[in-house]
Design a protein around this motif. Sequence first.
Motif, mmCIF file in Angstrom:
data_model
loop_
_atom_site.group_PDB
_atom_site.id
_atom_site.type_symbol
_atom_site.label_atom_id
_atom_site.label_comp_id
_atom_site.label_asym_id
_atom_site.label_seq_id
_atom_site.Cartn_x
_atom_site.Cartn_y
_atom_site.Cartn_z
ATOM 1 N N ASN A 71 -15.123 32.040 11.984
ATOM 2 C CA ASN A 71 -14.572 33.398 11.939
ATOM 3 C C ASN A 71 -13.397 33.585 12.897
ATOM 4 O OD1 ASN A 71 -16.409 34.103 9.948
ATOM 5 N ND2 ASN A 71 -17.884 34.961 11.376
ATOM 6 N N GLU A 75 -9.479 34.490 11.890
ATOM 7 C CA GLU A 75 -8.701 35.527 12.573
ATOM 8 C C GLU A 75 -7.385 34.974 13.112
ATOM 9 O OE1 GLU A 75 -10.207 38.793 15.617
ATOM 10 O OE2 GLU A 75 -10.440 38.959 13.460
ATOM 11 N N SER A 79 -3.593 35.980 11.731
ATOM 12 C CA SER A 79 -2.569 36.475 12.655
ATOM 13 C C SER A 79 -1.278 35.659 12.556
ATOM 14 C CB SER A 79 -3.091 36.448 14.092
ATOM 15 O OG SER A 79 -3.173 35.119 14.600
ATOM 16 N N TYR A 153 -7.066 43.394 6.148
ATOM 17 C CA TYR A 153 -8.027 42.711 7.012
ATOM 18 C C TYR A 153 -8.410 43.576 8.209
ATOM 19 C CZ TYR A 153 -9.986 39.355 10.304
ATOM 20 O OH TYR A 153 -10.810 38.712 11.193
ATOM 21 N N ARG A 155 -10.651 43.311 11.754
ATOM 22 C CA ARG A 155 -11.142 42.253 12.633
ATOM 23 C C ARG A 155 -12.663 42.129 12.592
ATOM 24 N NH1 ARG A 155 -8.083 41.800 18.310
ATOM 25 N NH2 ARG A 155 -9.078 39.749 18.113
#
Length: 220
Positions: A71, A75, A79, A153, A155
């Motif tokens: 995960n 992320e 980014s 998305y 977080r």
Amino acid sequence: MKFSEKMYTVILPTMWRSAAIGKILPLVDAHPLVSKIILINNDDAATPKEFREARWRTLEEVNLGKNIYVNPAWELGISMAETDIVCLMSDDVYFDPRVFDFLNNKMGIDQGCVGPDFTCIHGATTSPDMSLIHNDKQMYGYGTLLFLNKYNYVRIPKEFKIFYGDTWIFHTHMNMGKTPRSLVNFYIRTKLETTSGSKEFAKQTEIEHKAYKEKYNWNK
């Protein structure tokens, strides 16, 4: 920076524990709609010689010298993505890469995420007639190949490092009124949990299952 509307960033965390990655990665790298593959190398020592020696068209390796888990890797990759469409790809899947063509005009900011339907994960299907259905309940295997618009998305909570990332994405899309969708008549093969099911992650798995049950438990 202006994001492309018709290209994909593929985000691929791996610990190199499945032979499938060696078969599918060249096909994804060669696809003209794939702008970049961001491969998060979570086990440098296990990196195959063939990967090091290959010439990649789109691949960028991120190696932090440790396992940052799936995960957080998603992320990080999101980014870094310079396209609005991202594909979160497991390293133990083999699938028909024509899915990139099929979804290319179906991943706008107003549209929900897309993953394979359980009938594809668990049954023999082909891809020429692949289609999408709306889905209000997440099925097992949905996160093995998960497409979403980067702008949608939200977080993932930090307590979830291995599991429930796909569940979080599915339900945050639902909460935004962007109905998740499932691919049907789509060829995909995977063993499921090739890495996450390892005994070394048993303690972390227990922690995450407990946290999910206590705080969320959407799929009860």
